[in-house]
Design an enzyme around this catalytic site. Structure first.
Site, PDB file in Angstrom:
ATOM      1  N   GLU A 271     -78.004  86.467   8.759  1.00  6.20           N
ATOM      2  CA  GLU A 271     -79.351  86.468   9.336  1.00  6.20           C
ATOM      3  C   GLU A 271     -80.136  85.398   8.599  1.00  6.20           C
ATOM      4  OE1 GLU A 271     -80.579  87.868  11.862  1.00  6.20           O
ATOM      5  OE2 GLU A 271     -79.083  89.395  12.356  1.00  6.20           O
ATOM      6  N   CYS A 305     -88.977  85.424   8.542  1.00  6.30           N
ATOM      7  CA  CYS A 305     -88.085  84.577   9.349  1.00  6.30           C
ATOM      8  C   CYS A 305     -88.568  84.514  10.788  1.00  6.30           C
ATOM      9  CB  CYS A 305     -86.673  85.131   9.287  1.00  6.30           C
ATOM     10  SG  CYS A 305     -86.589  86.854   9.773  1.00  6.30           S
TER      11      CYS A 305
HETATM   12  P1  NAD Z   1     -82.413  81.908  -0.094  1.00  7.53           P
HETATM   13  O1  NAD Z   1     -81.308  81.547   0.822  1.00  7.53           O
HETATM   14  O2  NAD Z   1     -82.851  80.893  -1.096  1.00  7.53           O
HETATM   15  O3  NAD Z   1     -82.062  83.226  -0.938  1.00  7.53           O
HETATM   16  C1  NAD Z   1     -81.636  84.406  -0.325  1.00  7.53           C
HETATM   17  C2  NAD Z   1     -80.635  85.101  -1.216  1.00  7.53           C
HETATM   18  O4  NAD Z   1     -79.528  84.246  -1.419  1.00  7.53           O
HETATM   19  C3  NAD Z   1     -81.163  85.449  -2.609  1.00  7.53           C
HETATM   20  O5  NAD Z   1     -80.664  86.720  -2.987  1.00  7.53           O
HETATM   21  C4  NAD Z   1     -80.556  84.380  -3.496  1.00  7.53           C
HETATM   22  O6  NAD Z   1     -80.372  84.782  -4.830  1.00  7.53           O
HETATM   23  C5  NAD Z   1     -79.224  84.204  -2.805  1.00  7.53           C
HETATM   24  N1  NAD Z   1     -78.527  82.950  -3.102  1.00  7.53           N
HETATM   25  C6  NAD Z   1     -79.027  81.773  -3.519  1.00  7.53           C
HETATM   26  N2  NAD Z   1     -78.029  80.872  -3.696  1.00  7.53           N
HETATM   27  C7  NAD Z   1     -76.881  81.502  -3.382  1.00  7.53           C
HETATM   28  C8  NAD Z   1     -75.519  81.121  -3.342  1.00  7.53           C
HETATM   29  N3  NAD Z   1     -75.121  79.893  -3.675  1.00  7.53           N
HETATM   30  N4  NAD Z   1     -74.611  82.032  -2.940  1.00  7.53           N
HETATM   31  C9  NAD Z   1     -74.987  83.282  -2.573  1.00  7.53           C
HETATM   32  N5  NAD Z   1     -76.251  83.705  -2.608  1.00  7.53           N
HETATM   33  C10 NAD Z   1     -77.197  82.826  -3.000  1.00  7.53           C
HETATM   34  O7  NAD Z   1     -83.591  82.355   0.856  1.00  7.53           O
HETATM   35  P2  NAD Z   1     -85.101  82.603   0.484  1.00  7.53           P
HETATM   36  O8  NAD Z   1     -85.788  81.302   0.454  1.00  7.53           O
HETATM   37  O9  NAD Z   1     -85.192  83.455  -0.702  1.00  7.53           O
HETATM   38  O10 NAD Z   1     -85.564  83.472   1.746  1.00  7.53           O
HETATM   39  C11 NAD Z   1     -86.229  82.932   2.796  1.00  7.53           C
HETATM   40  C12 NAD Z   1     -85.257  82.551   3.900  1.00  7.53           C
HETATM   41  O11 NAD Z   1     -84.649  83.735   4.409  1.00  7.53           O
HETATM   42  C13 NAD Z   1     -85.969  81.915   5.078  1.00  7.53           C
HETATM   43  O12 NAD Z   1     -85.191  80.861   5.583  1.00  7.53           O
HETATM   44  C14 NAD Z   1     -86.046  83.057   6.085  1.00  7.53           C
HETATM   45  O13 NAD Z   1     -86.180  82.645   7.414  1.00  7.53           O
HETATM   46  C15 NAD Z   1     -84.750  83.762   5.831  1.00  7.53           C
HETATM   47  N6  NAD Z   1     -84.815  85.144   6.326  1.00  7.53           N
HETATM   48  C16 NAD Z   1     -84.097  85.480   7.434  1.00  7.53           C
HETATM   49  C17 NAD Z   1     -84.190  86.770   7.961  1.00  7.53           C
HETATM   50  C18 NAD Z   1     -83.448  87.166   9.211  1.00  7.53           C
HETATM   51  O14 NAD Z   1     -83.334  88.365   9.489  1.00  7.53           O
HETATM   52  N7  NAD Z   1     -82.957  86.237  10.003  1.00  7.53           N
HETATM   53  C19 NAD Z   1     -85.015  87.704   7.337  1.00  7.53           C
HETATM   54  C20 NAD Z   1     -85.728  87.315   6.211  1.00  7.53           C
HETATM   55  C21 NAD Z   1     -85.612  86.041   5.708  1.00  7.53           C
END
Ligand code: NAD
Length: 503
Positions: A271, A305
């Protein structure tokens, strides 16, 4: 605008809230135990409104990830054998407990992720909704019997739990986005290893562990490893133990997570981000469109998101729409989320703020006009309305994830559709028109997983499929759609009469 300078949680120490474990939050949750940080590095959890540390949690290591997966793998089979009503009852009890802890949760949302009371109410409601529906899945495992092309054979399609589910979640709706996977996974007989976001390890993980512990979940079924994504994320998502890797977060990180999961034959459920368009056709009810536009852009500082990323407005309504939206933006009370009247709190951290402010500045330099807001103080970014925006400006072509409303004019429905679809994302969207059939044509042409007519894109219901297309992700969450992801089908055939073989 002045950022609040008072200390964290207005005298409420988050380690001493009623929901907190006996020794506070500085622990991993492994095999039903709160394991102290020991000599691990610590993560400072910062209140984005006051920039003070509210608590510390361990920075989990790759060894912790290995241990958590081993525990989850060991515990899962016995859990899957438990009667479904017993599994459902534990999930329901954890759901009830979230309601009982609502005040503590609201404090935690405020100090950990800058969420105002209104957002806390939404989030608890969403978390309880998804847990309620998730609990019900235990009784709806959906196996089938099918006739066979072979005489004397009976075909059974038996639905089994996937096994161990790895879960990685972001900081914006931490409790909800975690519970929408953890609750159905557990109800369906899986075990879970969860890595919450480093900005929100408490509301994104440890509070759920506490609720499930109190609800009587057997040891090892839910394990929480707080940690930095850039340190343990690759190891976590490429691990050989999990059968499903559920990731909610940015498209950039999600792509890598998906690739690593597939490399270990783990099913990815992704997601990801969005660049959602709010389309206002020439025959729209202007006031309704503006009301919806303000809510969809500024709720939780635009950090969803499914927030509106771009407002596309017919040229005949453009000036009035911009003026109305700017008026709404200017009236929103900004401040410490712990103050009841606050509707706009801080954004989560400096890198998010710098990204948002940078997009605004670059877009203004390319010709956009600030109609409201435009300033920031600390992590407080003013609700901002920009006019004279084109689809290729940084604020419009990127997911800005901030309280910013760029407004783009269009001449025809066809042009609106072309602009709306001019993005690699395809998550949510909205269309306003007094002619529902016309709005429906536009909705049909929008390349997204979800579109809302005469509303705005911020909608999520626990029994309705949620998800996107393109760079917005793979798969669908909620109800029967998450059930598909969290279970596997096994074909068992029974040859009831001797079969004639060719030799
Ligand atoms: P992010 O991708 O930076 O981080 C999300 C998670 O991924 C965190 O737990 C982080 O620690 C982890 N992460 C970071 N690097 C990683 C790696 N190399 N391997 C595995 N995990 C890793 O996202 P963010 O900036 O914290 O969140 C915002 C984003 O999330 C926006 O793009 C938003 O649209 C999206 N989002 C999507 C939904 C949905 O349902 N589609 C819901 C909420 C947020």
């Amino acid at each position: 605008m002045t950022a609040p300078s008072n200390s964290a949680a207005r005298g409420r120490d988050v380690d001493e809230l009623e929901i907190a474990p006996e020794n506070g939050w500085n622990a991993l949750y492994l095999d039903g135990e709160w394991v102290p940080a020991g000599d691990r590095e610590l993560i400072d959890v910062e209140n984005p409104a006051t920039r003070t540390t509210v608590t510390r949690v361990p920075s989990g290591t790759e060894d912790d990830v290995d241990e958590a997966y081993a525990i989850a793998e060991e515990a899962q089979a016995e859990w899957a054998e438990r009667p479904p009503q017993e599994r459902a009852a534990i999930v329901s009890e954890a759901c009830e407990l979230l309601g009982e802890y609502a005040d503590d949760l609201a404090t935690l949302f405020a100090v950990e992720c800058g969420g105002v009371q209104l957002k806390a109410d939404f989030e608890i409601q969403l978390a309880q909704g998804t847990m309620d529906v998730g609990a019900g899945l235990a009784m709806r495992d959906g196996g089938r019997r099918k006739d066979s092309v072979t005489p004397g054979k009976e075909n059974l399609l038996v639905r089994e739990p996937a096994g161990v589910v790895g879960v990685i979640t972001p900081w914006n709706f931490p409790l909800y986005l975690t519970s929408r996977v953890v609750a159905p996974a557990i109800a369906l007989g899986n075990s879970v290893v969860l890595k919450p976001d480093e900005n929100t390890p408490v509301t994104g993980g440890l509070v759920l562990a506490k609720a499930f512990e109190e609800a009587g979940l057997p040891d090892g079924i839910l394990n929480v490893v707080p940690g930095y994504g850039h340190e343990i994320g690759d190891h976590f998502s490429g691990h050989s133990v999990p059968s499903v890797m559920s990731f909610t977060g940015s498209s950039e990180v999600g792509r890598g997570v998906g690739q690593r999961a597939v490399g270990s034959y783990t099913e990815p459920a992704l997601e990801l981000g969005g660049n959602n368009a709010h389309v206002v056709l020439e025959d729209a009810d202007l006031e309704r469109a503006i009301d919806a536009g303000a809510f969809g852009s500024f709720t939780h500082q635009g950090q969803e998101c499914i927030s509106i990323n771009r407002h596309l407005v017919h040229e005949s309504l453009y000036d009035e729409y911009v003026a109305g939206l700017a008026d709404r933006a200017e009236q929103l009370p900004i401040g410490d989320p712990l103050e009841e009247e606050t509707l706009v709190g801080p954004v989560i951290n400096e890198s998010q703020r710098d990204k948002i402010v940078g997009f605004v500045e670059e877009s203004v330099a390319s010709g956009a006009t600030v109609e409201a807001g435009g300033g920031h103080d600390g992590l407080f970014v003013e609700p901002t309305v920009l006019s004279d925006v084109t689809g290729d400006m940084p604020i419009a072509c990127n997911e800005h994830f901030g309280p910013i409303a760029p407004v783009i004019p269009f001449e025809s429905d066809e042009e609106a559709i072309r602009i709306a679809n001019d993005t690699e994302y395809g998550l949510s969207g909205s269309v306003h028109s007094t002619d529902v059939a016309r709005a429906r044509d536009v909705a049909d042409a929008m390349e997204t997983g979800m579109v809302h007519i005469n509303d705005q894109p911020l909608n999520d219901e626990p029994h309705i499929a949620f998800g996107g297309v393109g760079a917005s992700g793979l798969g669908r969450y909620n109800d029967e759609w998450i059930l598909e992801t969290l279970t596997t089908l096994k074909w068992i055939s029974i040859q009831r009469e001797p079969r004639e073989y060719p030799y």
